[in-house]
Design an enzyme around this catalytic site. Structure first.
Site, PDB file in Angstrom:
ATOM      1  N   CYS A 127     112.803  -9.582 107.548  1.00  0.00           N
ATOM      2  CA  CYS A 127     114.184  -9.595 108.064  1.00  0.00           C
ATOM      3  C   CYS A 127     115.050  -8.561 107.348  1.00  0.00           C
ATOM      4  CB  CYS A 127     114.776 -10.993 107.902  1.00  0.00           C
ATOM      5  SG  CYS A 127     116.497 -11.092 108.411  1.00  0.00           S
ATOM      6  N   CYS A 130     118.622  -9.647 106.595  1.00  0.00           N
ATOM      7  CA  CYS A 130     118.751 -10.600 105.479  1.00  0.00           C
ATOM      8  C   CYS A 130     118.582  -9.896 104.130  1.00  0.00           C
ATOM      9  CB  CYS A 130     117.692 -11.699 105.565  1.00  0.00           C
ATOM     10  SG  CYS A 130     117.440 -12.376 107.192  1.00  0.00           S
ATOM     11  N   ASP A 131     117.596  -9.028 104.016  1.00  0.00           N
ATOM     12  CA  ASP A 131     117.185  -8.518 102.698  1.00  0.00           C
ATOM     13  C   ASP A 131     117.468  -7.034 102.470  1.00  0.00           C
ATOM     14  OD1 ASP A 131     116.155 -11.057 102.169  1.00  0.00           O
ATOM     15  OD2 ASP A 131     114.238 -10.573 103.104  1.00  0.00           O
TER      16      ASP A 131
END
Ligand code: NAP
Length: 297
Positions: A127, A130-131
């Site tokens: 992701c 997300c990261d």
């Protein structure tokens, strides 16, 4: 006893919830992780009618707030079975309802190579939204050739110093618009006709090895790898009440009907040609409407 239990709080499941709550039905949404499903991974959604641009997180949160405002009951429990009498079994409890909507979507496909699990969260992510922020001015690679990979590479090119886009073919199935934008960036390098064959590093991922169609091997030093090679469903637990195709997707008739009366499927979990946000919410509304009709009978 609920009128309808919805399994999965992604766009399909929450849209079903919206329609059912507006019809005054008593419903329960069961979710194993967090609300939003895969759309949480989308940096931007720009192909949803009437919305120019919205982050996946904002889309999911708006939908979540919309159903919560209508009094939606959501429990964070993992479903492990649906019994033939329509009892929904979670790790903690058993619930009963007149109808069930399966809206469990699909999970990120894994590379299935050695060390993959070891590096999750230590340089390997599924992701980018997300990261990605952990990789400011670092070197990253993205693997995949669909819209997710292209979008991830674009997003990461604005954060990382260098992005390798690794794809197993030389044609992309992702949107041309993203591809054109990537080609204009000088910190993006295309590594085509290539597959990742190994991941190495002590504690954290340090190097990926790729092999091209001519069997040439190349080692690429990276700080991070973002895998975006599609999704796989997780429907094995429903096998006693639904039929699955050879890839594990639920076979549906007339969009949302499974082989068992009063058990419906909505969104990416079912066999369909186009897995998009628009088609997920479409399924969610149809499944809810069909369930309402059946309950009335
Ligand atoms: P996808 O379209 O299924 O693409 C998966 C990509 O991964 C393909 O390029 C495929 O290669 C590659 N791949 C599959 N298995 C692989 C393996 N084992 N090793 C290496 N490569 C592998 O998945 P997606 O990009 O996640 O998109 C899913 C759906 O969401 C699509 O319908 C897409 O249009 C949609 N989406 C829309 C947006 C947007 O509109 N903003 C953004 C993201 C996604 P091949 O091409 O060679 O098969």
């Amino acid at each position: 006893m609920y009128d309808v239990i919805i399994i999965g709080a992604g766009p399909a499941g929450l849209t079903s919830a919206l329609y059912l709550l507006r019809a005054n039905k008593k419903i329960l949404v069961l979710e194993a992780k967090s609300y939003g499903g895969q759309i949480l991974n989308a940096h931007k959604v720009e192909n949803y009618p009437a919305i120019m641009s919205i982050s996946g997180y904002d889309f999911a949160t708006n939908l979540y707030n919309q159903v919560k405002n209508l009094g939606c009951e959501i429990k964070y429990e993992t479903v492990i079975n649906i019994k033939e009498d329509k009892t929904v079994v979670t790790k903690e409890n058993e619930y009963h309802s007149s109808a069930i909507i399966i809206a469990t979507g699909a999970a990120s496909r894994k590379l299935n190579i050695e060390n993959e699990d070891k590096f999750i969260g230590k340089g390997l992510s599924y992701c980018a939204t997300c990261d990605g922020n952990f990789y400011q001015n670092k070197i990253v690679a993205v693997n995949g050739g669909g819209s997710t990979a292209l979008e991830d590479a674009l997003y990461l090119a604005g954060i990382a110093s260098k992005v390798y886009l690794i794809h197993r073919r030389d044609e992309f199935r992702g949107e041309v618009k993203y591809l054109e934008a990537l080609k204009k960036l000088d910190n993006v390098e295309f590594v085509l006709n290539s597959s990742i064959i190994s991941l190495t590093g002590k504690e954290h991922l340090e190097k990926i090895t790729v092999k091209d169609n001519l069997e040439n091997i190349r080692e690429i030093i990276v700080d991070g790898l973002f895998v975006a090679i599609g999704q796989t469903p997780n429907n094995e637990i429903f096998k006693n009440v639904v039929d699955l195709d050879d890839k594990g997707y639920i076979i549906a008739n007339n969009d949302v009907y499974t082989k068992t009366p009063n058990i419906y499927v909505a969104g990416d979990a079912r066999v369909k040609d186009l897995r998009q946000l628009t088609t997920a919410v479409s399924d969610g509304s149809i499944a809810a409407t069909e369930a309402i009709k059946e309950i009335k009978k």
